[in-house]
Design an enzyme around this catalytic site. Structure first.
Site, PDB file in Angstrom:
ATOM      1  N   SER A  96      -1.951   5.492  -6.024  1.00 46.28           N
ATOM      2  CA  SER A  96      -3.038   4.622  -5.682  1.00 46.28           C
ATOM      3  C   SER A  96      -2.706   3.044  -6.296  1.00 46.28           C
ATOM      4  CB  SER A  96      -4.184   4.892  -6.394  1.00 46.28           C
ATOM      5  OG  SER A  96      -5.335   4.003  -6.387  1.00 46.28           O
TER       6      SER A  96
ATOM      7  N   ASP B 298       8.595  -4.564  -1.468  1.00 48.79           N
ATOM      8  CA  ASP B 298       8.521  -5.204  -0.388  1.00 48.79           C
ATOM      9  C   ASP B 298       8.971  -6.624  -0.429  1.00 48.79           C
ATOM     10  OD1 ASP B 298       7.781  -3.242   0.954  1.00 48.79           O
ATOM     11  OD2 ASP B 298       5.772  -3.989   1.679  1.00 48.79           O
TER      12      ASP B 298
ATOM     13  N   LYS C 192      -1.588   7.998  -2.102  1.00 44.76           N
ATOM     14  CA  LYS C 192      -2.969   7.979  -1.974  1.00 44.76           C
ATOM     15  C   LYS C 192      -3.141   6.331  -1.470  1.00 44.76           C
ATOM     16  CE  LYS C 192      -7.460   7.590  -4.382  1.00 44.76           C
ATOM     17  NZ  LYS C 192      -7.662   6.257  -4.199  1.00 44.76           N
TER      18      LYS C 192
END
Length: 446
Positions: free
Chosen positions: A298, A309, A323
Site C-alpha cells: 500500500s 519511476d 495492494k
C-alpha cells in the site's frame, strides 16, 4: 399531397422510433428497481424467519451487522463494516498506539495471511514472518470466518496468552506459536547511521511518519557533521504494511523536487486525483536506496514506486505485496463506519501495481535465519605476515595513517557483521558507498 402524406408517415415512423428508444431504457431501469425491491423483500423474509425459527435466540443488531459486513467483504478483501468499537480502534491505530499482537493481516483463500509483523511487537519477537498463514487461534479454525471475525479472535487483554497455528512455506507441518498480547506503541520511523549511510526504518504510515522521518534524518546528518559526510540514505520499507495515503505522499515529496507522486482513479474518471511534488529535497541530491519485500504494501509501494519511476532511488529487495487500491472510511450512524474500496492508485509512469507489486531494480533475497553453530575451540586462527617471527616493521606510515587504516578496518569488520545480521541492508549500504564514490552523476543513468 403524396409528399405531404409521406412526410407525415415518415414523421409518425420517426416518432414511433424515438418513443421506443426512450421507453426501452426507462423500462429497463424500472425493471432493475423492481428486482432490487424484490431482493430487499427477500432479505426481510429471511431475516424474519431467522428471528422466529432459528434454533437459538439471535441478536438483531449482530445479525444485521453480519449481513452488512458480508455484503462489503464480497467485494474485495479490503472493504468491510466497522462496528463502533472497531472504528474507534482504527482511529487509535492511526495515531500510533493500540493493543494487540502487532501484525497486519489480510485474507487469502479463507485463511488469514500475514502481510507483515511490526517491528518491536510481540508477533515480531515470536518470529512471525510476512507470508505466514494463520489457520487457527487457540485451537479454533479461522477457515470460513470473515477477516474481522478472525482478527477479533486474536484480540484480548494485554498480558494474556494466545496460541496461533501457523503454516509457513518451506515447513512440512503447521506449528503453534505462543504470543503474549501487549500494548503496541509504534515509532513510525527509527533513524540511525550505519557506516556513512543514514538508515530510515519506516515501520508504518500514521500521523507521525513524516514528522518522525524529517526529525530523525536531521539528527543523523547533524551527528555526522553535515550532509557532505554521508554517502546517502537507505529508506527501509520492508514489512511496512502501509497506512495513510497523505503520509506516503509527504514522504515521497521529501525527496522529490517536482513531478507526479501518485494518481488515483475511481469508477468515475472525474473523481480521480493527482498528487505532485513540491520543490525541496531533504537529501540534497544524495543517492537513495529503498528496501522492500513481500511485506511492503500500500503506502510503502506508493513511496517505492514514485522514487523508482523518477529514478531518484534504486529499489532493492524482493517483490512487494501488490495492494494497489485505496479505501475510503465513511462514518455511519451509531458511530460505526464503512471501509470501502473507492479507487486504484497509479505510479507516476501510469502503472497499477494491484496484485503485481513493485519489482525491485536489484533483487536481493534475505537469507532465512538458521540455527547458530558453535565454533570449535581448536579452529585455527588465520595467520598473516605480522605473525611471523622476525617480520619487518612497516616504517613508511605516520601515526595518523596507521590510525586511519585501523578505523577503516574496524568499519569493514562492522560491515561484515551487518551482512550476517541483515544481508539486504548491508547490500543497500554497499550500493550507496559505490554511488557516492562515482559522484553526483551516478544516479542519472542507473
Amino acid at each position: 399531397m403524396k409528399k405531404a402524406m409521406m412526410a407525415a408517415l415518415g414523421g409518425a415512423a420517426l416518432g414511433l422510433l424515438v418513443t421506443s428508444q426512450v421507453a426501452g431504457p426507462l423500462l429497463a431501469q424500472e425493471s432493475d428497481r423492481t428486482n432490487v425491491y424484490e431482493q430487499l423483500d427477500l432479505f426481510g423474509d429471511i431475516f424474519e424467519r431467522i428471528r422466529a425459527e432459528y434454533v437459538e435466540d439471535v441478536d438483531d443488531k449482530e445479525l444485521i451487522e453480519a449481513a452488512i459486513n458480508g455484503m462489503l467483504t464480497s467485494l474485495d478483501p479490503h472493504s468491510s463494516y466497522l462496528s463502533a468499537e472497531d472504528a474507534a480502534a482504527m482511529r487509535v491505530s492511526t495515531s500510533g498506539e493500540f493493543g494487540g499482537l502487532g501484525i497486519e493481516v489480510t485474507q487469502e483463500e479463507g485463511f488469514v495471511k500475514v502481510v507483515a509483523p511490526m517491528d518491536g511487537t510481540p508477533a515480531d519477537a515470536a518470529g512471525i514472518l510476512a507470508g505466514d498463514f494463520i489457520t487457527a487461534v487457540d485451537g479454533e479454525s479461522v477457515l470460513g470466518l470473515t477477516l474481522d471475525d478472525a482478527v477479533s479472535l486474536m484480540r484480548g487483554p494485554v498480558g494474556s496468552e494466545i496460541i496461533i497455528t501457523v503454516v509457513r512455506e518451506g515447513e512440512v507441518e503447521p506449528f503453534d506459536v505462543s504470543i503474549i498480547r501487549d500494548t503496541i506503541k509504534l515509532t513510525a520511523v527509527r533513524s540511525r547511521t550505519e557506516g556513512n549511510a543514514v538508515v530510515l526504518r519506516v515501520t508504518t504510515f500514521n500521523d507521525q511518519t513524516f514528522p518522525n522521518l524529517k526529525e530523525g534524518m536531521e539528527e543523523q546528518i547533524e551527528a555526522a557533521g553535515g550532509i557532505e559526510n554521508i554517502d546517502g540514505i537507505v529508506i527501509d520499507l520492508r514489512n511496512n504494511p502501509g497506512g495513510l495515503l497523505n503520509q506516503a505522499i509527504y514522504v515521497s515529496d521529501a525527496f522529490l523536487d517536482a513531478g507526479e507522486i501518485v494518481s488515483t482513479r475511481g469508477r468515475d474518471a472525474a473523481d480521480g486525483d493527482r498528487f505532485n511534488a513540491t520543490p525541496g529535497d531533504l537529501a540534497e541530491g544524495k543517492p537513495i536506496v529503498v528496501l522492500i519485500n513481500g511485506g511492503s504494501a500500500s503506502a510503502s509501494e506508493i513511496v517505492a514506486g514514485a522514487l523508482q519511476d523518477h529514478r531518484r532511488a534504486i529499489v532493492v529487495g524482493t517483490n512487494s505485496f501488490g495492494k494497489g487500491s485505496v479505501q475510503t472510511v465513511v462514518p455511519l450512524r451509531g458511530d460505526g463506519a464503512m471501509r470501502l474500496t473507492t479507487s486504484r492508485y497509479y505510479t507516476p509512469s501510469g502503472r497499477s501495481i494491484q496484485s503485481l507489486g513493485i519489482s525491485p531494480d536489484i533483487i536481493v533475497e534475505q537469507p532465512r535465519p538458521v540455527a547458530e553453530v558453535e565454533e570449535e575451540e581448536d579452529t585455527p586462527r588465520r595467520r598473516s605476515e605480522a605473525d611471523l617471527r622476525g617480520s619487518l616493521d612497516n616504517d613508511s606510515l605516520t601515526e595518523d595513517e596507521i590510525r586511519q587504516i585501523e578505523e577503516d578496518r574496524a568499519r569493514a569488520e562492522t560491515a561484515a557483521q551487518l551482512r550476517e545480521e541483515d544481508y539486504q541492508l548491508a547490500y543497500a549500504i554497499d550500493i550507496l558507498k559505490g554511488l557516492n564514490a562515482l559522484g553526483p552523476t551516478a544516479l542519472l543513468n542507473p
